[in-house]
Design an enzyme around this catalytic site. Structure first.
Site: not given
Length: 359
Positions: A102, A170, A194
């Protein structure tokens, strides 16, 4: 059918108590005779809800007054590009720490808008640990990092040193999992799917001085300052996601806040890593111990030929979504806030039983 133990990496499990409240209020929210999804985002009932949700989040995370809270759309991936659009002047550079999939993607999406500079990377060791800042650019617009990599299963347990450069994080897979000092960051953003709520919502916490940056030429809808000036309602927001996020924040407060939630998350992770490390090599996790994630635990069986049996038998036992990401294979257990210790205990017991039967 009874509910399963859901170890999905995202969209992930939501607290059952939150889902039950949403179920009860689906057709009649707060006596309005309508679902919250059917009401105007500019009507008094929803505006009051939005204020409550922000207040609860500010309390949970102890967000300082000089930070704006935004409820946006697009997923974190859209904001990989939108953040440099807002914070980087034409021709300016931005630092990125590369610790996994990511972080790599965030850096790649920033390249059209910034001179991306890799300030540190752990790629040479196979992303088996979090990267350290090695070559910072003191003139960078910000230092971006991914506190928790869901695929590799690594997590920063101390913040990287960005010096005087704003720190951008992030936090999609680690937000609200333990206390953080928001004042150490310039900008925090997180996809909701999440630890917050359903997919389609992005939470952003941004220091007010960063909103004053001119950034790149862009449409008004992409400018964070415009969203802040319009209380995240420049256009019609994801009202359902906003509402469910609010129920989750209330649930977190009822759990004792982030200190209590963080302690529970540590206990869950410790139990699962102990089972892996104590299996005599039947299961293995290759992440450097000081960089192991509390949220996403990848592991491999000693014999890949057993993977299919492990997945079939675990699903039959009510353990859902343990298949590892296609990049790494193997298994992965995501144990976000909504996963109770009981679920991890069931998984650990299954792993021991499987090893005995297939040893």
């Amino acid at each position: 059918m009874s509910r399963v133990w859901n170890f999905s990496a995202g969209p992930a499990a939501l607290p059952e108590a939150v889902l039950r409240i949403a179920q009860q209020e689906m057709l009649d929210w707060r006596g309005t005779g309508a679902s919250v999804m059917e009401l105007s985002h500019r009507g008094k009932p929803f505006m009051a809800l939005a204020a409550e949700v922000e207040a609860d989040l500010r309390e949970l995370m102890a967000i300082p007054a000089n930070y704006k809270v935004l409820f946006l759309q697009g997923g974190a991936t859209q904001h990989f590009a939108q953040i440099p659009m807002n914070l980087v002047a034409p021709g300016q550079g931005a630092d990125y720490l590369i610790g996994g999939h990511w972080a790599q993607k965030a850096a790649a999406e920033a390249e059209p808008y910034a001179r991306v500079h890799v300030a540190g990377s752990s790629e040479s060791t196979g992303f088996d640990r979090v990267p350290q800042v090695q070559q910072p650019d003191p003139d960078a617009a910000y230092l971006h990092f991914t506190p928790n990599e869901t695929i590799q299963g690594t997590e920063f347990h101390t913040l990287p040193d960005a010096g005087d450069v704003p720190l951008v994080a992030d936090m999609s897979s680690s937000i609200l999992s333990r206390p953080v000092d928001v004042s150490r960051f310039g900008l925090i953003y997180a996809g909701a799917q999440k630890n917050i709520g359903p997919s389609g919502l992005v939470l952003m916490i941004v220091r007010e001085d960063l909103l004053e940056r001119a950034g790149q030429p862009m449409a008004r809808i992409f400018r964070y300052a415009e969203q802040a000036a319009n209380d995240s309602m420049f256009n019609t927001p994801n009202t359902w996601g906003w509402y469910l996020a609010g129920l989750t924040f209330q649930w977190l407060k009822a759990q004792g806040g982030l200190e209590a939630v963080g302690a529970r998350n540590r206990a869950k992770a410790d139990a699962l890593y102990a089972a892996i490390d104590g299996s005599g090599g039947y299961y293995r996790n290759t992440i450097e111990p000081g960089s192991r994630s509390r949220m996403n635990v990848p592991f491999q069986l000693h014999d890949d030929a057993l993977d299919a049996a492990f997945l079939a038998e675990s699903e039959a036992a009510g353990l859902l979504a343990l298949k590892g990401h296609r990049v790494l294979g193997g298994m992965r257990a995501s144990i976000y806030n909504a996963m109770p210790l009981e679920g991890v205990t069931v998984l650990v017991d299954f792993m021991r039983d499987f090893a005995q039967r297939h040893g």
